[in-house]
Each structure stands twice: as structure tokens, then as C-alpha cells.
Design an enzyme around this catalytic site. Structure first.
Site, mmCIF file in Angstrom:
data_model
loop_
_atom_site.group_PDB
_atom_site.id
_atom_site.type_symbol
_atom_site.label_atom_id
_atom_site.label_comp_id
_atom_site.label_asym_id
_atom_site.label_seq_id
_atom_site.Cartn_x
_atom_site.Cartn_y
_atom_site.Cartn_z
ATOM 1 C CG ASP A 129 -2.360 1.063 1.624
ATOM 2 O OD1 ASP A 129 -2.771 0.717 1.040
ATOM 3 O OD2 ASP A 129 -1.364 2.315 1.573
ATOM 4 C CG ASN A 134 -5.434 11.256 -4.441
ATOM 5 O OD1 ASN A 134 -4.868 11.641 -5.657
ATOM 6 N ND2 ASN A 134 -5.662 9.918 -4.642
ATOM 7 C CG HIS A 164 -8.096 13.033 -6.924
ATOM 8 N ND1 HIS A 164 -8.297 12.211 -6.671
ATOM 9 C CD2 HIS A 164 -8.602 14.543 -6.394
ATOM 10 C CE1 HIS A 164 -8.362 12.309 -5.565
ATOM 11 N NE2 HIS A 164 -9.298 13.696 -5.090
ATOM 12 C CG ASP A 210 -5.256 9.377 -12.067
ATOM 13 O OD1 ASP A 210 -5.360 9.176 -10.149
ATOM 14 O OD2 ASP A 210 -6.333 9.496 -11.762
ATOM 15 C CD GLU A 215 -4.653 4.650 -1.161
ATOM 16 O OE1 GLU A 215 -4.829 4.699 0.222
ATOM 17 O OE2 GLU A 215 -5.228 4.569 -1.781
#
Length: 281
Positions: free
Chosen positions: A149, A157, A162, A166, A192
């Protein structure tokens, strides 16, 4: 000590590994080809290191390339124990079968791939996990699960947007995939969080987890030179007390949580199963 991987940049030209469907995906087509051509065996390969070993047509053997957008992605091979030459009609039939295989491969990719990272979807990953555990219990072969993770991903973010988030996920997926073999199973489990399924023992899985962790840590992001992304890892292996997909997922997730609690950017596993483990700081 393993040397640190060189930083990789977003947009670097080297492609991510090509994940391939299980051989059973093409069982019906192989059976149909054997029946139509009355041959001994049919094989379909997507392994880049073992594509077409024989060119042209030989007695009792023919290899047809699998082409996708003018790119060679594999080979359809037909072998007959009889001493025979394949006719022009049979060669044309095989070219048609090759086109069907490529179409089936593309449909499999569309249905099973996460469009952002190229990793397997959670549904497909968990299906493969359950099948792999059943096979491991029958054969007694090793099987390990890695969950990881990204650390403080929400902060990326929230502060950078975002769009950057991404790009980070996309690059992490590519970098992680480059540390794996084409027949390892790599999936995005949500947000994630990612999973890696390996037919290896715990010590080997720990080595893979550390290799992926180190590669992520040194990844560079052009335009965001101060951005540093790290990840935390939990590792579990199939054993007498971990004989189901749910148990393996719970254990790996608990180890991942332990890595987070211990300071992040490290690999954790059950000390009883990995007594030699050195926590990465």
C-alpha cells in the site's frame, strides 16, 4: 547488500511486462485445432523469450505467429507425430485460428486489466488466488502473497491533485511490474493497494517484496522533483494454518498494517515464518 535500483522516470520508454492468461483460457481452441487438423499436439505461447523457434514449414511441425497491430506477441505451434506436410488450406486455417487466439487474448486483457495501472482487477486477482491455493494444496508447492500500500497517498491527492495521484499509481504499477516475472500474478486491489502472488517460498517472496519496495522508493516524477513515494508491505505464505484465500489475505493484510504501524516504507512478515527478516527502515 543489493545495490539500489536506478531512478525511473514517468514516460520512460521501456515497456511494462506483458501479463498473460492462464493456459486453460485456450483449452477449447487447442482442442478444436487438434480435431480439425488431426494433429498430436497444439501449443500457444506468449512468452517473449520463447516465441518462434522454428521458421517456415517443416515436416510434421508448423509455427504460426500471433500478431497484434503488426507486433509479434506469441506463437501458435502444431506438431504431428506423423511425417506430413501441412497443405496450403491447413496453413490458411491455422492463420484463422491465430487471429481468433489474438482476439481472445485482447478480450481477456480488457476484462481482467485495471485500465490505469495495467495490473489485474481485484476480482480476477482473487479468482487466481483461490485457484492457486487449491493447486498448491494438491501439489504441495510453495505459494506466497505480498500486499503493499502506498504511504500517505491521500496527501498526494489532496496537495497535488488527483491527476498527479493517477500518474503516481500508473508509474508505481509499471515499476512494480518490472520487478516481476511474466507468470507472476500482479493486481490492483483497490485505490493505492496492490497484491502480488508468487509460486515461491517465504524467503524468496521477502526478497521480491524488498526489491519492489526499493524500486518504488527511488522512482522520480518529472515536474515534481521533491515528491517521494514509498510503500509498506505485508507478506504471508501458504501453510497448515493458512490454507484458504481469506486466511492468506487476512494475514498479509495484518502484516501490512504492522509495517504501517512500525513507521512505513518497510516489509513485514510473521516472525515465526520468516525469523531472518530484517525490517527495512
Amino acid at each position: 547488500m543489493r545495490p539500489a535500483p536506478k531512478p525511473r522516470l514517468i514516460g520512460a520508454p521501456d515497456p511494462a511486462p506483458k501479463w498473460i492468461p492462464a493456459p486453460a483460457q485456450f483449452d477449447n481452441l487447442r482442442g478444436l485445432i487438434r480435431s480439425v487438423l488431426s494433429v498430436s499436439s497444439v501449443s500457444i505461447s506468449f512468452d517473449a523469450s520463447d516465441l518462434i523457434r522454428t521458421s517456415g514449414v517443416q515436416r510434421g511441425f508448423i509455427s504460426v505467429p500471433l500478431m497484434r497491430d503488426d507486433t509479434l506477441i506469441g506463437a501458435l505451434r502444431v506438431l504431428d507425430s506423423a511425417d506430413r506436410m501441412f497443405t496450403q488450406r491447413e496453413q490458411t486455417l491455422l492463420q484463422g485460428f491465430a487471429a481468433l487466439i489474438v482476439e481472445q487474448f485482447e478480450l481477456w486483457q480488457q476484462a481482467s486489466r485495471d485500465p490505469l495501472t495495467g495490473a489485474m482487477t481485484r476480482r480476477v486477482f482473487e479468482t487466481d488466488l483461490r485457484k492457486a491455493i487449491a493447486a498448491s494444496r494438491r501439489s504441495g508447492e510453495d505459494l506466497s502473497l505480498i500486499l503493499f500500500d502506498l504511504d500517505h497517498f491521500k496527501r498526494i491527492n489532496d496537495t497535488l491533485g488527483h491527476c498527479v495521484g493517477d500518474r503516481v499509481l500508473q508509474e508505481v504499477g509499471r515499476v512494480a511490474a518490472q520487478q516481476l516475472r511474466v507468470y507472476d500474478t500482479f493486481g490492483r486491489l483497490g485505490g493505492e493497494e496492490f497484491g502480488i502472488l508468487l509460486a515461491v517460498s517465504m524467503p524468496e517472496a521477502l526478497d521480491v517484496a524488498e526489491r519492489v519496495r526499493a524500486a518504488i522508493e527511488v522512482t522520480a516524477f518529472p515536474g515534481h522533483e521533491t515528491l517521494k513515494v514509498t510503500a509498506s508491505f505485508g507478506v504471508a505464505a501458504v501453510g497448515e494454518s493458512l490454507a484458504s484465500a481469506d486466511a492468506l489475505l487476512r494475514t498479509a493484510d495484518a502484516q501490512l498494517y504492522g509495517a504501517k504501524q512500525a513507521g512505513r516504507n518497510r516489509v513485514h512478515a510473521d516472525d515465526a515464518m520468516a525469523p531472518h527478516l530484517t525490517v527495512v527502515r
